[in-house]
Design a protein around this motif. Structure first.
Motif, PDB file in Angstrom:
ATOM      1  N   TYR A 283      16.711 -62.058   3.715  1.00 33.82           N
ATOM      2  CA  TYR A 283      16.233 -60.839   4.353  1.00 33.82           C
ATOM      3  C   TYR A 283      16.287 -61.028   5.872  1.00 33.82           C
ATOM      4  O   TYR A 283      16.639 -62.105   6.364  1.00 33.82           O
ATOM      5  CB  TYR A 283      14.800 -60.527   3.906  1.00 33.82           C
ATOM      6  CG  TYR A 283      14.633 -60.521   2.402  1.00 33.82           C
ATOM      7  CD1 TYR A 283      15.059 -59.451   1.637  1.00 33.82           C
ATOM      8  CD2 TYR A 283      14.062 -61.615   1.740  1.00 33.82           C
ATOM      9  CE1 TYR A 283      14.923 -59.445   0.250  1.00 33.82           C
ATOM     10  CE2 TYR A 283      13.919 -61.619   0.358  1.00 33.82           C
ATOM     11  CZ  TYR A 283      14.351 -60.543  -0.387  1.00 33.82           C
ATOM     12  OH  TYR A 283      14.228 -60.549  -1.743  1.00 33.82           O
TER      13      TYR A 283
ATOM     14  N   ASN B  20      12.440 -57.118  10.492  1.00 36.92           N
ATOM     15  CA  ASN B  20      12.617 -55.701  10.803  1.00 36.92           C
ATOM     16  C   ASN B  20      11.725 -55.276  11.973  1.00 36.92           C
ATOM     17  O   ASN B  20      12.166 -55.231  13.101  1.00 36.92           O
ATOM     18  CB  ASN B  20      12.325 -54.862   9.561  1.00 36.92           C
ATOM     19  CG  ASN B  20      13.314 -55.162   8.440  1.00 36.92           C
ATOM     20  OD1 ASN B  20      14.501 -55.424   8.688  1.00 36.92           O
ATOM     21  ND2 ASN B  20      12.852 -55.156   7.200  1.00 36.92           N
TER      22      ASN B  20
ATOM     23  N   THR C 166      -1.190 -50.551   2.922  1.00 36.77           N
ATOM     24  CA  THR C 166      -1.074 -49.257   2.233  1.00 36.77           C
ATOM     25  C   THR C 166      -1.682 -49.333   0.832  1.00 36.77           C
ATOM     26  O   THR C 166      -1.906 -48.299   0.198  1.00 36.77           O
ATOM     27  CB  THR C 166       0.400 -48.846   2.116  1.00 36.77           C
ATOM     28  OG1 THR C 166       1.128 -49.900   1.464  1.00 36.77           O
ATOM     29  CG2 THR C 166       1.003 -48.611   3.495  1.00 36.77           C
TER      30      THR C 166
ATOM     31  N   ASN D  71       7.429 -57.592   9.312  1.00 38.00           N
ATOM     32  CA  ASN D  71       8.069 -57.105   8.090  1.00 38.00           C
ATOM     33  C   ASN D  71       9.482 -57.663   7.933  1.00 38.00           C
ATOM     34  O   ASN D  71      10.252 -57.694   8.893  1.00 38.00           O
ATOM     35  CB  ASN D  71       8.123 -55.572   8.113  1.00 38.00           C
ATOM     36  CG  ASN D  71       8.850 -55.003   6.911  1.00 38.00           C
ATOM     37  OD1 ASN D  71      10.074 -54.940   6.879  1.00 38.00           O
ATOM     38  ND2 ASN D  71       8.084 -54.572   5.927  1.00 38.00           N
TER      39      ASN D  71
ATOM     40  N   ASN E 274      11.712 -53.860   4.269  1.00 42.00           N
ATOM     41  CA  ASN E 274      11.235 -52.612   4.829  1.00 42.00           C
ATOM     42  C   ASN E 274      10.621 -51.686   3.790  1.00 42.00           C
ATOM     43  O   ASN E 274       9.456 -51.284   3.900  1.00 42.00           O
ATOM     44  CB  ASN E 274      12.386 -51.915   5.555  1.00 42.00           C
ATOM     45  CG  ASN E 274      11.936 -50.678   6.307  1.00 42.00           C
ATOM     46  OD1 ASN E 274      10.784 -50.577   6.702  1.00 42.00           O
ATOM     47  ND2 ASN E 274      12.842 -49.728   6.490  1.00 42.00           N
ATOM     48  N   PHE E 275      11.377 -51.337   2.756  1.00 42.57           N
ATOM     49  CA  PHE E 275      10.907 -50.337   1.792  1.00 42.57           C
ATOM     50  C   PHE E 275       9.777 -50.876   0.914  1.00 42.57           C
ATOM     51  O   PHE E 275       8.909 -50.127   0.469  1.00 42.57           O
ATOM     52  CB  PHE E 275      12.076 -49.858   0.929  1.00 42.57           C
ATOM     53  CG  PHE E 275      13.140 -49.150   1.720  1.00 42.57           C
ATOM     54  CD1 PHE E 275      12.908 -47.891   2.251  1.00 42.57           C
ATOM     55  CD2 PHE E 275      14.366 -49.752   1.953  1.00 42.57           C
ATOM     56  CE1 PHE E 275      13.887 -47.241   2.992  1.00 42.57           C
ATOM     57  CE2 PHE E 275      15.343 -49.119   2.692  1.00 42.57           C
ATOM     58  CZ  PHE E 275      15.105 -47.864   3.218  1.00 42.57           C
ATOM     59  N   GLU E 276       9.785 -52.195   0.672  1.00 42.40           N
ATOM     60  CA  GLU E 276       8.733 -52.792  -0.148  1.00 42.40           C
ATOM     61  C   GLU E 276       7.473 -53.100   0.665  1.00 42.40           C
ATOM     62  O   GLU E 276       6.414 -53.380   0.090  1.00 42.40           O
ATOM     63  CB  GLU E 276       9.239 -54.089  -0.791  1.00 42.40           C
ATOM     64  CG  GLU E 276      10.379 -53.897  -1.777  1.00 42.40           C
ATOM     65  CD  GLU E 276      11.740 -53.782  -1.091  1.00 42.40           C
ATOM     66  OE1 GLU E 276      12.744 -53.656  -1.808  1.00 42.40           O
ATOM     67  OE2 GLU E 276      11.786 -53.807   0.166  1.00 42.40           O
ATOM     68  N   GLY E 277       7.603 -53.057   1.992  1.00 44.12           N
ATOM     69  CA  GLY E 277       6.444 -53.325   2.845  1.00 44.12           C
ATOM     70  C   GLY E 277       6.004 -54.779   2.857  1.00 44.12           C
ATOM     71  O   GLY E 277       4.836 -55.076   3.108  1.00 44.12           O
TER      72      GLY E 277
ATOM     73  N   ASP F 262      18.094 -44.579  14.310  1.00 50.41           N
ATOM     74  CA  ASP F 262      17.588 -45.035  13.011  1.00 50.41           C
ATOM     75  C   ASP F 262      18.632 -45.773  12.172  1.00 50.41           C
ATOM     76  O   ASP F 262      18.485 -45.890  10.953  1.00 50.41           O
ATOM     77  CB  ASP F 262      17.035 -43.848  12.206  1.00 50.41           C
ATOM     78  CG  ASP F 262      15.793 -43.248  12.853  1.00 50.41           C
ATOM     79  OD1 ASP F 262      15.054 -44.009  13.522  1.00 50.41           O
ATOM     80  OD2 ASP F 262      15.561 -42.041  12.694  1.00 50.41           O
TER      81      ASP F 262
END
Length: 302
Positions: A163, A166, A175, A187, A190-193, A233
């Motif tokens: 990985y 980020n 969350t 991080n 990214n999407f998994e946090g 982005d």
């Protein structure tokens, strides 16, 4: 008179011959060997640090106090670091692995090699080993620092893989539970946090997927590692690689407890090093890890 002159001549001739012979003998005398100085006999390589370990079971508070009675504050911190645990969690019934030799340099106890050849062309690398619950920071393949972690528990394990760093935040709220505050969060999924951050260490994998660390270690990564670079982005430059390897055996004792039987039991094994080699090659094959202006003519493929 002639006889006197003859005697004088013979006398001076004898003296000259004697001097010549003495000089000649000195010239032919073999040189004595000069014994080497002490510096020549000293190895310039630093000695290899070796220690043995013992496993102690804490019977009660008095036992714990007596155990650390002769230890300095730094020594106690080292013991907790090697056990991947916070001090307040050590209670009667707990077990601690303790080295017989205590020194200030944590790196001498590293389960990671000082030089990691597959990473020598990568400026910065973060390695996270789930098997031994530890992380390491490498600069061009040289070990910079290592420390303890607590990765994901069995039901929410931290995924292995290559990985990249980020984004980061000095203070992030989970969350999953808003009461969970994560200082020095970095991080790498990214999407998994999922990322690294400071949080309590219980001495075993216990997180929801993130990699828990001591605050000083989380802050070090926060300050040291690089984030991604974005344009509209879109990722145009990867951050520092995070390489997650190994598998923790949830049905066995903590792997660092085995140091009492084998001082090399926590070292990276061949399979884990082979995995790092694969990750290093993937890193080199990803164009997002390089800037065009930094490439040499040999690196540019038309």
């Amino acid at each position: 008179m002639k006889q006197q002159y003859t005697k004088l001549i013979l006398l001076f001739s004898g003296i000259i011959l004697l001097i010549f012979t003495a000089c000649n003998n000195n010239a032919q005398e073999p040189k004595k060997e000069v014994p080497p100085t002490q510096l020549d006999t000293i190895s310039m390589e630093p000695p290899v640090f070796k220690t043995t370990y013992r496993l102690d079971s804490i019977q009660n508070k008095e036992h714990l106090d007596s155990l650390f009675n002769d230890f300095s504050e730094e020594d106690v911190k080292l013991v907790y670091t090697l056990n991947r645990i916070d001090a307040y969690r050590v209670k009667p019934g707990a077990k601690l692995i303790i080295p017989d030799s205590l020194v200030k340099d944590l790196n001498v106890y590293a389960p990671f090699p000082k030089l990691m050849k597959p990473l020598d062309s990568i400026e910065k690398t973060v390695i996270i080993s789930k098997r031994i619950q530890a992380f390491a920071l490498y600069e061009n393949g040289n070990l910079l620092h290592w420390g303890p972690v607590s990765t994901g528990k069995q039901s929410t394990g931290t995924p292995s893989g290559l990985y990249y760093g980020n984004y980061k935040a000095k203070r992030k709220i989970s969350t999953i539970d808003q009461s969970w505050i994560m200082p020095y969060y970095f991080n790498f999924m990214n999407f998994e946090g999922i990322g690294t951050h400071e949080y309590t260490l219980p001495g075993y994998p216990a997180s929801h997927g993130c990699v828990r660390m001591y605050r000083e270690d989380a802050k070090m990564i926060y300050d040291w590692a690089n984030m991604w670079e974005l344009k509209s982005d879109v990722i145009v430059q990867n951050g520092t690689p995070f390489m997650v390897i190994g598998e923790y055996d949830y049905n066995d004792i903590q792997p660092w407890f085995k140091l009492a039987e084998n001082g090399r039991s926590n070292d990276l094994n061949k399979a884990e090093i082979d995995t790092l080699k694969v990750y290093a090659q993937r890193y080199k094959n990803d164009p997002l890890n390089f800037k065009f202006e930094d490439l040499s003519d040999q690196d540019i493929v038309l």
